[in-house]
Scaffold this motif. Structure first.
Motif, PDB file in Angstrom:
ATOM      1  N   LYS A 311      65.697  24.424  48.153  1.00 18.52           N
ATOM      2  CA  LYS A 311      66.785  24.156  47.129  1.00 18.52           C
ATOM      3  C   LYS A 311      67.880  23.174  47.718  1.00 18.52           C
ATOM      4  CE  LYS A 311      70.290  26.946  46.401  1.00 18.52           C
ATOM      5  NZ  LYS A 311      71.592  26.276  46.461  1.00 18.52           N
ATOM      6  N   MET A 473      60.577  26.342  43.864  1.00 18.31           N
ATOM      7  CA  MET A 473      61.994  26.325  44.703  1.00 18.31           C
ATOM      8  C   MET A 473      61.984  27.540  45.501  1.00 18.31           C
ATOM      9  SD  MET A 473      65.914  25.960  43.210  1.00 18.31           S
ATOM     10  CE  MET A 473      65.644  27.574  42.638  1.00 18.31           C
ATOM     11  N   THR A 475      64.664  29.314  48.465  1.00 17.54           N
ATOM     12  CA  THR A 475      66.322  29.235  49.000  1.00 17.54           C
ATOM     13  C   THR A 475      66.429  30.599  49.360  1.00 17.54           C
ATOM     14  OG1 THR A 475      68.563  29.238  48.198  1.00 17.54           O
ATOM     15  CG2 THR A 475      66.854  30.049  46.422  1.00 17.54           C
ATOM     16  N   THR A 485      70.558  27.455  39.489  1.00 16.08           N
ATOM     17  CA  THR A 485      70.071  26.260  39.893  1.00 16.08           C
ATOM     18  C   THR A 485      68.885  25.873  39.104  1.00 16.08           C
ATOM     19  OG1 THR A 485      71.026  26.616  42.092  1.00 16.08           O
ATOM     20  CG2 THR A 485      69.402  24.940  41.708  1.00 16.08           C
TER      21      THR A 485
END
Length: 794
Positions: A311, A473, A475, A485
């Motif tokens: 991310k 993604m 993170t 996000t």
């Protein structure tokens, strides 16, 4: 001398280093003139030995045996010409590979190891090759040690396996030496450079960036293609040989031609064409901000169907700013920022530290001094410092909210709800704790940091989806931040927190992962590979290295540590996803060029071997000589290496090799060419006096060669041949081939007799018509039915 003993030794340098300001630019330049750059010139292989290897191998041996047989049979003209073509073939292949090698060298030079060095009183990022003895450097977890150095402060865990072979890291502290080529596994330190370049104990800066060289998929492609082509060639050659023997004819006289027919079935130029295509693709990617450290990764990028991307810095801007400050326990906003700045360091170039220090300077808060600083570590999730302000000694911690709350045993302040509310806005929350001799540890406040998505992230993620790539993604942030996000950039909202073991099926279905540690990335890659996905992975830290190395397409982002760059197969020089999109498109373009070469080679091989063999069975004699076939291979095979620069359409879906389908398509096209070749041969024999006044060998040579040239025009385009213009080098090479053949057949050369130019022009016209009109139409239908068409614009 052992490593441990030598680590405590000190080297004499020209002066006492200034640990506050470092060397000046002028001092560094003066020392560089004395000691040279911090690099070692790599030994290069002897070009003559490399050229000599071109005469060693299956294809070379078969041509050499053919040349020897023609000499024994006293066919001296054939011998000299075949020998000359063997030499020319070797020279062309040598120079093509040298060209590709130089391209890789340029790429390697582009990927210089960077280091943090104190010059003129300022910390700067500079190439490690510019270091000189006496430089003050800052090294931390994930860095390569760029030169032999002595630790000034801090403690380091150092991986010396590249130097000693020992996998267990060793501890190094103030006063001890660390050696060039080691990797910092944990900790952070300031150090003084003692030796550089050839003077280092072990280090060779030029070797810090290691280009991986695993087995390329092209080897499997060549192997699969060889099985088909040699299977066809050997079958027909054995039938021809049996009939020749049955008729009681001299076997030796026919062996050169049979050997050359087998040579024709070998994709001699495919590895060279593949290497040149990828090298040229790599150079093109450099212009777009991607440095490829393993050429094979370009091919892998064509087949990649899942991309796991960080991310921070890739989807988001990686420019954290303080969005809000929430003081608790009676502290003020300024105190929270001041304490957070105390637990930060300018030397680290860390995004979170930089956000706190930038806010500290913006608010013009009072000065302080730091006596001890412990940098952020993924396993501890915090920074710590012992600092002094106004004569008071303080202990400050800054890090993940849950981590800090647990360490100071703070169960109040409604931590969970505060985090959740901020996370829902896309904020990343850090806790700052304060303790002193008079006061036990407690949370001073929370700081909400915001890293907004890049403006192009949503569009690029959409484009990746259009290319058939499933983007996931990754993170370390909370599930709420990850969800916000993902929502902003158009990703799916199936976010999985990695608290414990999860099933591969869950990993496959998830749109992203939150609260992950770097080592979790390796688990994710392995799970996806077990589900038969070709996986791309982005990373930046030393702990990302195993995942980057394991992934088919390991991508180190622009802010990566040296360890991550060394493990990756591609390194981004700009932030964001745009570079990754370029890598995928480039890989698919290279794939399409190689597919064109394979289809073209397979079609021509079947046509030559079957046409020549069947003509022998029907007419009772061979219609071409061994020299004719060798000359055809030379004029067509190595000219078509220029397909590596051709204009192509990259596809909208991940690629996969299907040699069987390509061979089937080639078989249909070549079957038509064989019928057309026989038609023109019999027209020539009946109406053009071929075999009487017109030499059979020259006439048949023209048929084979012109079909080979026009087949290249047909196979390079998935639609009709007129749908796109060939690349300039390919177009010029093919036109040159046409005129060379025209000249050879009109004026003759040793081994090819002259014949009337009007017959040559008739052959040229016939092969052009049937290839570009009839065969091209059938090809388009076949490729469409096999779904090998591409509809993407250039």
């Amino acid at each position: 001398m052992s490593q441990d003993k030598d680590s405590k030794a000190t080297d004499a340098i020209d002066f006492v280093p200034d640990l506050k300001n470092g060397l000046s630019t002028q001092e560094a330049e003066k020392l560089r003139k004395k000691y040279g750059y911090n690099e070692i010139t790599e030994k290069k292989a002897n070009p003559l030995l490399l050229l000599g290897k071109k005469f060693w191998g299956t294809t070379a041996w078969m041509l050499e045996v053919t040349a020897a047989l023609t000499f024994v049979l006293q066919k001296y003209i054939d011998f000299y010409i075949i020998a000359a073509l063997l030499v020319v073939n070797a020279v062309i292949s040598f120079f093509q590979e040298e060209r590709a090698s130089k391209a890789v060298s340029i790429l390697k030079q582009s990927l210089q190891v960077k280091c943090r060095v104190l010059r003129d009183g300022k910390w700067i990022n500079d190439d490690a090759k510019t270091l000189v003895p006496g430089d003050v450097i800052r090294i931390r977890s994930g860095d390569f040690v760029p030169a032999d150095s002595q630790i000034v402060d801090g403690y380091l865990d150092v991986d010396q396996s590249a130097l000693t072979g020992e996998s267990i890291s060793v501890g190094r502290q103030k006063g001890e030496k660390i050696f060039s080529g080691s990797i910092i596994k944990k900790g952070e330190s300031t150090a003084i450079v003692l030796a550089t370049g050839a003077a280092t104990y072990f280090g060779k800066t030029a070797e810090l960036v290691q280009t991986a060289s695993p087995k390329l998929h092209i080897n499997e492609v060549v192997s699969s293609l060889l099985k088909w082509l040699l299977g066809i060639a050997i079958t027909l050659v054995l039938i021809s040989l049996s009939i020749w023997i049955y008729r009681g004819l001299n076997v030796l006289s026919i062996l050169p031609l049979l050997l050359v027919l087998l040579v024709a079935a070998i994709p001699v130029a495919l590895p060279a064409m593949f290497t040149v295509s990828m090298a040229l693709g790599s150079m093109d990617l450099v212009k777009k901000g991607i440095i490829v450290t393993r050429l094979g990764s370009i091919e892998d990028a064509a087949s990649m169907d899942i991309l796991c991307t960080d991310k921070t810095g890739t989807i988001t801007q990686n420019r954290l700013t303080v969005a809000s400050v929430i003081p608790v326990n009676g502290y003020t906003e300024d105190q929270v920022i001041l304490y957070g700045a105390m637990a930060s360091s300018d030397a680290n170039n860390d995004a979170i530290d930089s956000a706190f220090l930038e806010e500290y300077r913006k608010r013009k808060l009072p000065p302080f001094s730091v006596e001890k600083f412990v940098p952020f570590d993924p396993s501890s999730r915090r920074t710590e410092s012992d600092a002094v302000i106004d004569g008071k000694r303080l202990h400050i911690m800054k890090g993940a909210v849950k981590t800090i709350a647990a360490l100071v045993n703070d169960t109040g302040n409604d931590v969970e709800n505060r985090m959740k509310q901020l996370a829902e806005k896309g904020y990343r929350t850090m806790a700052v704790s304060f303790s002193s001799a008079e006061k036990k540890g407690e949370i001073a406040g929370f700081v909400a940091l915001y890293d907004p998505p890049r403006q192009d992230s949503k569009a690029l993620i959409g484009e990746l989806r259009d290319l058939g790539i499933n983007v996931k993604m990754l993170t370390g942030d909370s599930e709420e931040i990850a969800m916000e996000t993902a929502r902003q950039v158009g990703l799916g909202l199936s976010i999985t927190p990695l608290h414990s073991e999860i099933k591969p099926e869950t990993i496959e279905k998830s749109d992203g992962f939150s609260e992950i540690y770097p080592e979790d990335k390796y688990r994710i890659v392995k799970a996806l590979q077990e589900m038969h996905h070709v996986t791309g992975m982005t990373g930046d830290g030393v702990n990302d290295a195993p995942a980057l190395r394991e992934a088919e397409v390991g991508i180190a982002v622009s802010t990566s540590t040296d360890a991550a760059k060394a493990a990756a197969s591609a390194v981004l020089t700009k932030e964001g996803l745009e570079n990754i999109v370029d890598l995928i498109k480039n890989g698919r373009a290279v794939y399409q060029r190689v597919v064109t070469w394979v289809l073209n080679k397979t079609t021509r091989t079947i046509e030559i071997v079957v046409f020549v063999s069947l003509a022998f069975l029907i007419l009772g004699k061979y219609i071409v000589s061994a020299f004719d076939i060798v000359l055809t291979l030379f004029l067509i095979d190595f000219v078509t290496i220029s397909l590596s620069t051709d204009n192509v359409r990259w596809s909208r879906k991940p690629e996969s090799w299907d040699i069987t389908s390509l061979v089937k398509i080639a078989a249909v096209i070549s079957a038509m060419m064989i019928v057309e070749s026989f038609l023109w041969l019999f027209i020539g024999m009946k109406y053009l006096s071929v075999g009487n006044q017109v030499p059979m060998y020259s006439y048949s040579f023209g048929i084979i060669l012109y079909f080979g040239i026009f087949t290249t025009f047909v196979t390079r385009e998935r639609k009709h041949f007129w749908s796109s213009m060939p690349g300039k080098p390919l177009f010029i090479a093919l036109l040159a081939d046409i005129f060379v053949v025209l000249a050879i057949e009109t004026f003759g050369i040793p081994g090819v007799s002259a014949m009337p130019i009007w017959i040559t022009l008739l052959t040229l016209s016939f092969t052009a018509f049937v290839s570009l009109i009839i065969n091209d139409g059938v090809k388009s239908i076949l490729l469409r039915s096999r779904k090998l068409m591409s509809t993407t614009p250039r």
